[in-house]
Every structure is written in C-alpha cells, then in structure tokens.
Design a protein around this motif. Structure first.
Motif, short mmCIF file in Angstrom:
data_model
loop_
_atom_site.label_atom_id
_atom_site.label_comp_id
_atom_site.label_asym_id
_atom_site.label_seq_id
_atom_site.Cartn_x
_atom_site.Cartn_y
_atom_site.Cartn_z
N ALA A 50 0.82 -1.21 0.00
CA ALA A 50 0.00 0.00 0.00
C ALA A 50 0.85 1.26 0.00
O ALA A 50 0.52 2.25 -0.65
CB ALA A 50 -0.94 0.00 1.21
N ARG A 51 1.98 1.21 0.73
CA ARG A 51 2.84 2.40 0.80
C ARG A 51 3.48 2.71 -0.54
O ARG A 51 3.63 3.87 -0.93
CB ARG A 51 3.91 2.21 1.88
N VAL A 52 3.86 1.67 -1.27
CA VAL A 52 4.41 1.87 -2.61
C VAL A 52 3.31 2.29 -3.57
O VAL A 52 3.49 3.21 -4.38
CB VAL A 52 5.11 0.59 -3.11
N TYR A 53 2.17 1.64 -3.49
CA TYR A 53 1.05 1.96 -4.37
C TYR A 53 0.64 3.42 -4.23
O TYR A 53 0.34 4.09 -5.24
CB TYR A 53 -0.14 1.06 -4.03
N LEU A 54 0.63 3.94 -3.01
CA LEU A 54 0.25 5.34 -2.79
C LEU A 54 1.34 6.33 -3.17
O LEU A 54 1.11 7.54 -3.17
CB LEU A 54 -0.12 5.54 -1.31
N GLY A 55 2.52 5.82 -3.47
CA GLY A 55 3.61 6.69 -3.90
C GLY A 55 4.30 7.45 -2.79
O GLY A 55 5.01 8.42 -3.07
N VAL A 56 4.14 6.99 -1.56
CA VAL A 56 4.76 7.70 -0.43
C VAL A 56 6.02 7.00 0.06
O VAL A 56 6.70 7.51 0.96
CB VAL A 56 3.76 7.88 0.73
N HIS A 57 6.33 5.84 -0.50
CA HIS A 57 7.56 5.13 -0.16
C HIS A 57 8.11 4.46 -1.40
O HIS A 57 7.35 3.92 -2.23
CB HIS A 57 7.32 4.06 0.90
N ASN A 58 9.43 4.45 -1.51
CA ASN A 58 10.09 3.66 -2.53
C ASN A 58 10.06 2.18 -2.13
O ASN A 58 9.99 1.86 -0.93
CB ASN A 58 11.55 4.10 -2.67
N PRO A 59 10.11 1.29 -3.10
CA PRO A 59 10.18 -0.13 -2.74
C PRO A 59 11.34 -0.45 -1.80
O PRO A 59 11.21 -1.29 -0.91
CB PRO A 59 10.35 -0.82 -4.11
N SER A 60 12.47 0.24 -1.98
CA SER A 60 13.61 -0.01 -1.10
C SER A 60 13.34 0.44 0.33
O SER A 60 13.88 -0.14 1.28
CB SER A 60 14.86 0.68 -1.64
N ASP A 61 12.51 1.46 0.52
CA ASP A 61 12.13 1.87 1.87
C ASP A 61 11.36 0.76 2.57
O ASP A 61 11.59 0.48 3.76
CB ASP A 61 11.22 3.11 1.82
#
Length: 220
Positions: free
Chosen positions: A180-191
């Motif tokens: 969800a965090r990647v989907y929403l664009g607020v985190h990089n996959p590496s985060d």
C-alpha cells in the motif's frame, strides 16, 4: 545407497532451531545494510522509480480505497495499540517474561525506526501527488517496519501453540501494508524492503538474546 534424511523442522511446542535464526538475523541485517548504503551513496536503487510507476499505472478506485485502508490500519498508533493489547493479555496470564520480550521486540523496532529516519534523511518520492501524502523522512518505511515487527513477534509468541493461522495472516498483513505504501507513492520499494529487513533483524536478535538470558537465568 544411504537413505535420504530430510532436515528436521521445528514443530509447535519446540523452540525454533538456532541455526535458521542466526541465518535469518545475518541475512536481514545484510539486506538492510545494502539498502542503506545504496540510498546513502546513490540516492536509491534503479528499480525504485520503475516499481512506483508500475503500480501507479495500474491504479484503480478500488485499489485506492484498499491502500488507504491498509495505511490507516497499519499506522503507528494502531500498531502500538495492538502491541499493548498483546502485552496486557500476556501479563494477565502471568506470562511476564513473554510480555517483556514481546514489548522489547515491537517497541524497540518502533524506536529504531525513529532513530534511523533522521540519520538517513531520505526525502519522500515525488513522482506524482499522492492521494494520502506524507511529509516525514522516507527510509525506512515506518508502516513496513511496525507491521513486520508485530508479525515476527507474534510468530515467535505463537510458535509453541497450534495457531498456524497467525503465521500466515500476520506476515500477509505486513506485506499488504508495504504494498500500500508503494502503491500510494509515499515510499520507494527499497524503503519498504528496508523496513521489513530491519524489523526482522531486530526481533530475531531480541529473541536470541532472550533465549540466552533465559538459559542463564531461568527465573527471569
């Protein structure tokens, strides 16, 4: 020909074997270290932007609602509440040592998140305007780290009981929140990957120390 002997797998009621735990500990911190170095020296990894864009291209209203819901449930305070509830249940059942170990596993991981974020000071991705924006530092993902810590700590806690549904459901929830965090664009996959790795490394480390202390001082 010698008969094939399958490796022994711990069953509920037994402590997890030491070797797999040590391997998990080393791998988790190795992955986190690799990601931290990549972010610190190169600003991230090449697949961060491509991963974000992939999910943004496949965005739908239904997935938007799901991602926001998972973000709300996996936020810090709901996870703090979950952790406190588990600790209180353990305490009421007079399992004080298990309560302390669980609290240190989850609470320590949450505190570690707040220490690492300003040290790395990675800005949030800004490829598009998120429907649920964030303004704190990005590395590692607090949502990913908190939910992974809860999942790992619950897994250890339920190891001695026949609660197999916890072993599948808790990690699945942590994976879903990370998505969800990647989907929403607020985190990089590496985060997100760094959050999972750091939480796993911390919880396994706490469990190993607690096991050693328990053997030295059984009355604790």
């Amino acid at each position: 020909m010698l008969p094939f002997r399958a490796p022994s797998i711990p069953t509920p009621g037994q402590e997890p074997s030491l070797r797999p735990l040590l391997l998990t500990l080393g791998l988790a911190w190795a992955v986190f270290g690799w990601l931290a170095v990549a972010v610190g020296h190169a600003g991230g990894l090449s697949w961060d932007a491509s991963g974000l864009r992939f999910w943004h291209r496949h965005a739908t209203p239904a997935l938007n609602k799901l991602a926001v819901l998972l973000t709300i449930i996996g936020n810090t305070w709901p996870m703090v509440g979950t952790g406190l509830l588990v600790v209180l249940v353990l305490w009421r059942r007079r399992q004080e040592r298990a309560a302390w170990v669980f609290a240190l596993s989850v609470g320590g991981s949450m505190l570690l998140t707040q220490i690492i974020k300003p040290l790395v000071a990675r800005p949030r991705p800004a490829l598009w305007a998120s429907i649920r924006p964030e303004h704190t530092f990005s590395f590692p993902s607090g949502h990913a780290m908190d939910t992974a810590a809860i999942a790992a700590a619950l897994g250890f806690l339920c190891w001695r009981h026949r609660r197999r549904w916890v072993w599948g459901l808790a990690p699945l929830f942590a994976l879903a929140v990370g998505w969800a965090r990647v989907y929403l664009g607020v985190h990089n996959p590496s985060d997100v990957l760094a959050g999972w790795a750091a939480a796993t490394g911390w919880v396994v480390g706490v469990q190993l120390v607690a096991r050693q202390v328990g053997r030295v001082s059984p009355k604790l």
